[in-house]
Design a protein around this motif. Structure first.
Motif, PDB file in Angstrom:
ATOM      1  N   SER A   1       8.951 -16.944 -42.242  1.00 41.91           N
ATOM      2  CA  SER A   1       8.640 -15.520 -42.253  1.00 41.91           C
ATOM      3  C   SER A   1       7.129 -15.346 -42.144  1.00 41.91           C
ATOM      4  CB  SER A   1       9.153 -14.897 -43.557  1.00 41.91           C
ATOM      5  OG  SER A   1       8.813 -13.543 -43.631  1.00 41.91           O
ATOM      6  N   GLY A   2       6.697 -14.447 -41.290  1.00 45.95           N
ATOM      7  CA  GLY A   2       5.264 -14.255 -41.059  1.00 45.95           C
ATOM      8  C   GLY A   2       4.713 -15.089 -39.935  1.00 45.95           C
ATOM      9  N   CYS A   3       5.588 -15.875 -39.239  1.00 44.34           N
ATOM     10  CA  CYS A   3       5.101 -16.746 -38.165  1.00 44.34           C
ATOM     11  C   CYS A   3       4.659 -15.961 -36.939  1.00 44.34           C
ATOM     12  CB  CYS A   3       6.181 -17.749 -37.765  1.00 44.34           C
ATOM     13  SG  CYS A   3       7.645 -16.986 -37.014  1.00 44.34           S
ATOM     14  N   CYS A   4       5.066 -14.687 -36.849  1.00 38.43           N
ATOM     15  CA  CYS A   4       4.734 -13.872 -35.669  1.00 38.43           C
ATOM     16  C   CYS A   4       4.083 -12.567 -36.140  1.00 38.43           C
ATOM     17  CB  CYS A   4       6.000 -13.600 -34.863  1.00 38.43           C
ATOM     18  SG  CYS A   4       5.721 -12.708 -33.316  1.00 38.43           S
ATOM     19  N   PRO A   5       2.806 -12.608 -36.532  1.00 40.35           N
ATOM     20  CA  PRO A   5       2.152 -11.405 -37.050  1.00 40.35           C
ATOM     21  C   PRO A   5       1.932 -10.364 -35.958  1.00 40.35           C
ATOM     22  CG  PRO A   5       0.564 -13.180 -36.780  1.00 40.35           C
ATOM     23  CD  PRO A   5       1.907 -13.781 -36.501  1.00 40.35           C
TER      24      PRO A   5
ATOM     25  N   ARG B   1      11.955 -10.367 -36.455  1.00 39.28           N
ATOM     26  CA  ARG B   1      11.901  -9.260 -37.417  1.00 39.28           C
ATOM     27  C   ARG B   1      13.235  -9.111 -38.150  1.00 39.28           C
ATOM     28  NH1 ARG B   1       7.504 -10.320 -36.866  1.00 39.28           N
ATOM     29  NH2 ARG B   1       5.833  -9.133 -35.851  1.00 39.28           N
ATOM     30  N   VAL B   2      14.340  -9.353 -37.461  1.00 43.35           N
ATOM     31  CA  VAL B   2      15.646  -9.304 -38.113  1.00 43.35           C
ATOM     32  C   VAL B   2      15.752 -10.411 -39.158  1.00 43.35           C
ATOM     33  CG1 VAL B   2      18.122  -9.687 -37.761  1.00 43.35           C
ATOM     34  CG2 VAL B   2      16.866  -8.173 -36.225  1.00 43.35           C
ATOM     35  N   LEU B   3      15.376 -11.620 -38.778  1.00 41.75           N
ATOM     36  CA  LEU B   3      15.464 -12.747 -39.699  1.00 41.75           C
ATOM     37  C   LEU B   3      14.551 -12.567 -40.904  1.00 41.75           C
ATOM     38  CD1 LEU B   3      15.554 -15.641 -37.088  1.00 41.75           C
ATOM     39  CD2 LEU B   3      17.421 -14.994 -38.619  1.00 41.75           C
TER      40      LEU B   3
ATOM     41  N   GLU C   1       9.323 -13.565 -48.404  1.00 44.45           N
ATOM     42  CA  GLU C   1       8.063 -13.798 -47.699  1.00 44.45           C
ATOM     43  C   GLU C   1       7.733 -15.283 -47.685  1.00 44.45           C
ATOM     44  OE1 GLU C   1       3.379 -12.297 -47.904  1.00 44.45           O
ATOM     45  OE2 GLU C   1       4.904 -11.474 -49.258  1.00 44.45           O
ATOM     46  N   ASP C   2       7.297 -15.767 -46.533  1.00 41.29           N
ATOM     47  CA  ASP C   2       6.888 -17.147 -46.300  1.00 41.29           C
ATOM     48  C   ASP C   2       8.038 -18.146 -46.423  1.00 41.29           C
ATOM     49  OD1 ASP C   2       4.812 -18.903 -45.509  1.00 41.29           O
ATOM     50  OD2 ASP C   2       4.699 -19.697 -47.539  1.00 41.29           O
ATOM     51  N   ALA C   3       9.271 -17.675 -46.517  1.00 41.80           N
ATOM     52  CA  ALA C   3      10.414 -18.591 -46.549  1.00 41.80           C
ATOM     53  C   ALA C   3      10.816 -18.959 -45.127  1.00 41.80           C
ATOM     54  CB  ALA C   3      11.587 -17.950 -47.283  1.00 41.80           C
TER      55      ALA C   3
END
Length: 699
Positions: free
Chosen positions: A366-370, A416-418, A424-426
């Motif tokens: 999560s957060g890999c695509c800011p 964004r769905v995932l 966060e950060d999982a």
């Protein structure tokens, strides 16, 4: 001669010695066994969230050799081979192995041990070089996979090396392939890796992608709201305490539905349909125990068993297919499976529309695509397969990818769905978060095997929806090459890109590799990863085109156009490629050979026999190494056509004339259809006037 010994460690570990030394542990939360235990988990060595969590089970090894192999395995886990041993080895050899390869190596030792014990060899000291020769020739030379046989010989070489360099060697014989070379002990070479994987057929991949995108873009909101409702109702049911009012309500609820002849909400558990207890509890305010007793006991139970129906959630369905709702309602019992299908759809979108390896997809967080300040979205992920430390040894925790992936809109939507699935950060595909009902204490991501099973179930579900919605063209047929799996998406994408006009440019846009065919020569591009795979597919497409053309020419098919004779000469090379394995190196040789540059362009009903000095598709950009097939010009000197192309042109003319004759077509559009039909016929007529055959060309 001085022998370089292994790193200094206790000569023989005690039963309480930890199997994995503290400085080697990558995952401190993973269990670390003691030397005397019969099961050794290797997960402390593993930092790759998508990798299998393997363990060595020593009781499965032949008893006479268990003690010796246990010690050598412990030594291999904790020690690196000395540099002396690496001299003269192939570049792929490493002083340390990754956890997965280490596990595979020890399993190969077990196979050898079983073979030795059958021949009454009960210590490694009794195993001579000739015994190893016999083992290799009996078991490996006849296997189909050269790669598998080679890995087996390498495993035995490591067994010998960790014994030979030990302070107190056991004395196993040196493998004869160290002196004689390895080729005589291996089967013939075959295609392997990604090149050996069949692409998913277009008939399967097309509707599979349609349904995956539809799930992400159109159904995701409905499904996630339904799941939230299920979780809310389940939580409310579990929190409801038993009281007299609740008992009265559940009895009244069942009686009222019986009087109206309405079914009792139900679900399927353990293959049996029963009353949906949490759903009814949340509706009535009765406790779970009260609902269970009323539905299963007493005079009401008979009606319940005979009148089980759906458990629809009270949600407005927003998703549409061609303007109509994709479903009338979402059932309480379907929400969990729909969440699994949604997660699977996200994987399909990511794996196919980025070209990432499955392990890279499964390791995204999560957060890999800011959100970017400007420009395209970028995906920051880790590489595992090629991750190496400064000594060239594998890094199981991976390394950050040097160049991030560029994400197109559907990929961003899937991420964004995932991100709504996990904290966060999982991990986006965290195994625990995607275990929707039980939430078992899994670590790491969903496994390859589980995801493969989910993809097959998703395809089955999507086909059932296509039939329900009377969209037979969107059913997903079984792929003739077997299960879709997780490994075939990269190969499939490369196949489609290599064989479609404009595909190479599309690849550069898709993946964010900034050197495109327009800005730099094809041969100067980085030749690793997806580029190698694309080269192989492009070379295969070239060979297929030449083989088809060669067969057509031999059967008297005619060819025309300014490049006709160059095409005939190129087709003459087709027999050279019969039966060869097209590796990345072979693909480069094919693509770099200007005599073989023949590209079929079915969309324009022609072939391009590419000569960059004559190409009009690049007249504004300068000379390029490959054509832009989406910009073919009729006057280009690289064009050739066969009788097949001309026949297709005539068929197109007939279709255009038929459209022009329809009363439903406006007059201006009908005139346009007739003009195009006339041009198409003229091109076909010109072909038949000027066509030559191989016999004519040779004469």
């Amino acid at each position: 001669m001085t022998i370089a010994l292994l790193e200094s460690l206790p000569d023989r570990p005690g039963s309480d010695t930890l199997v994995i030394a503290a400085d080697l542990i990558v995952d401190p939360d993973a269990p670390n066994a003691r030397y005397g235990e019969r099961v050794w988990p290797l997960s402390p060595l593993n930092g790759n969230p998508s990798a299998s969590r393997n363990a060595l089970h020593w009781d499965t090894f032949p008893a006479p050799l268990q003690e010796e192999l246990t010690y050598l395995a412990w030594s291999m886990i904790n020690r690196a081979l000395p540099d002396d041993f690496m001299v003269g080895r192939v570049p792929t050899w490493r002083t340390r192995q990754s956890p997965g390869k280490l596990y595979a190596t020890v399993l190969r030792w077990r196979f050898l041990a079983e073979w030795l014990v059958k021949r009454d060899i009960t210590t490694l000291a009794q195993c001579t070089s000739e015994d190893l020769r016999a083992f290799a020739l009996d078991n490996l030379r006849t296997t189909k996979s050269r790669e598998y046989a080679g890995s087996f010989l390498t495993a035995i070489s490591r067994l010998w090396a960790f014994d030979y360099y030990d302070v107190q060697p056991l004395g196993i014989g040196e493998p004869p392939w160290h002196r004689e070379g390895i080729d005589d002990f291996l089967p013939a070479a075959t295609s392997r890796g990604e090149n050996a994987v069949d692409p998913i057929t277009a008939a399967t991949m097309g509707p599979l992608l349609i349904w995956a995108l539809r799930m992400v873009d159109d159904f995701a909101e409905d499904i996630m709201r339904a799941w939230e409702k299920v979780m809310e109702m389940t939580g409310r049911a579990e929190a409801t305490v038993t009281n007299k009012l609740g008992l009265a309500r559940i009895k009244e609820y069942v009686d009222a539905r019986r009087e109206r002849g309405e079914p009792i909400p139900s679900w399927v558990r353990s293959g049996k349909r029963t009353g949906c207890i949490p759903y009814i509890s949340a509706l009535t305010g009765a406790s779970v125990g009260q609902v269970d007793r009323v539905l299963k006991r007493g005079h009401r139970s008979e009606y319940v068993r005979a009148n089980l129906g759906p458990s629809p959630l009270k949600l407005k369905v927003k998703g549409r297919i061609d303007g109509d709702p994709w479903t009338k309602a979402i059932d309480f019992d379907d929400a969990e499976s729909l969440m699994r299908h949604l997660g699977t759809a996200c994987f399909i979108v990511l794996a196919y529309l980025t070209g990432m390896r499955p392990g890279e997809v499964l390791s995204l967080r999560s957060g890999c695509c800011p959100e970017p300040d400007s420009g395209p979205h970028l995906i920051y992920g880790h590489v595992y397969k090629t991750a190496r430390d400064e000594d060239g040894n594998h890094l199981s925790e991976g390394v950050l990818r040097e160049m991030p992936w560029v994400a197109i809109a559907p990929v961003v939507s899937a991420i964004r769905v995932l991100e709504q699935f996990v904290p966060e950060d999982a991990l986006l595909f965290d195994a625990c978060a995607h275990d929707f009902i039980l939430r078992r204490n899994f670590t790491g991501s969903i496994s390859y095997g589980t995801m493969s099973e989910r993809i097959e179930r998703f395809a089955t579900w999507a086909s059932s929806q296509a039939k329900r919605l009377e969209r037979p063209h969107e059913t997903i047929p079984a792929d003739p090459h077997g299960a879709i799996g997780t490994e075939r998406f990269r190969r499939t994408l490369a196949w489609h890109i290599a064989r479609r006009p404009g595909g190479l440019v599309a690849l550069a846009i898709q993946y964010g590799h900034m050197r495109t065919l327009v800005s730099a020569g094809y041969a100067s591009r980085s030749r690793v990863g997806i580029h190698d795979l694309l080269d192989v597919e492009t070379a295969r497409a070239t060979v297929d085109t030449l083989a088809t053309l060669n067969a057509d020419m031999s059967e008297g098919v005619g060819i025309s156009g300014p490049a006709a004779r160059r095409a005939i000469n190129a087709a003459a090379h087709a027999p050279e490629f019969i039966g060869i394995v097209i590796t990345a190196r072979a693909a480069k040789d094919i693509l770099d050979n200007p005599q073989l540059s023949v590209y079929d362009n079915p969309g324009s009903y022609l072939m391009c026999v590419y000569n960059r000095d004559k190409a009009l598709c690049h007249r504004l950009e300068g000379r390029q190494e490959a054509p832009s097939l989406d910009r073919c010009l009729p006057s280009c000197a690289n064009i050739s056509r066969t009788d097949h192309h001309a026949d297709q042109l005539l068929a197109l003319a007939v279709r255009l004339e038929k459209k022009a004759g329809s009363e439903l077509v406006p007059v201006p559009l009908a005139d346009r259809f007739r003009r195009r039909a006339s041009r198409v016929r003229a091109i076909a007529d010109e072909h038949y006037c000027n066509r030559v055959t191989v016999q004519e060309d040779l004469s």
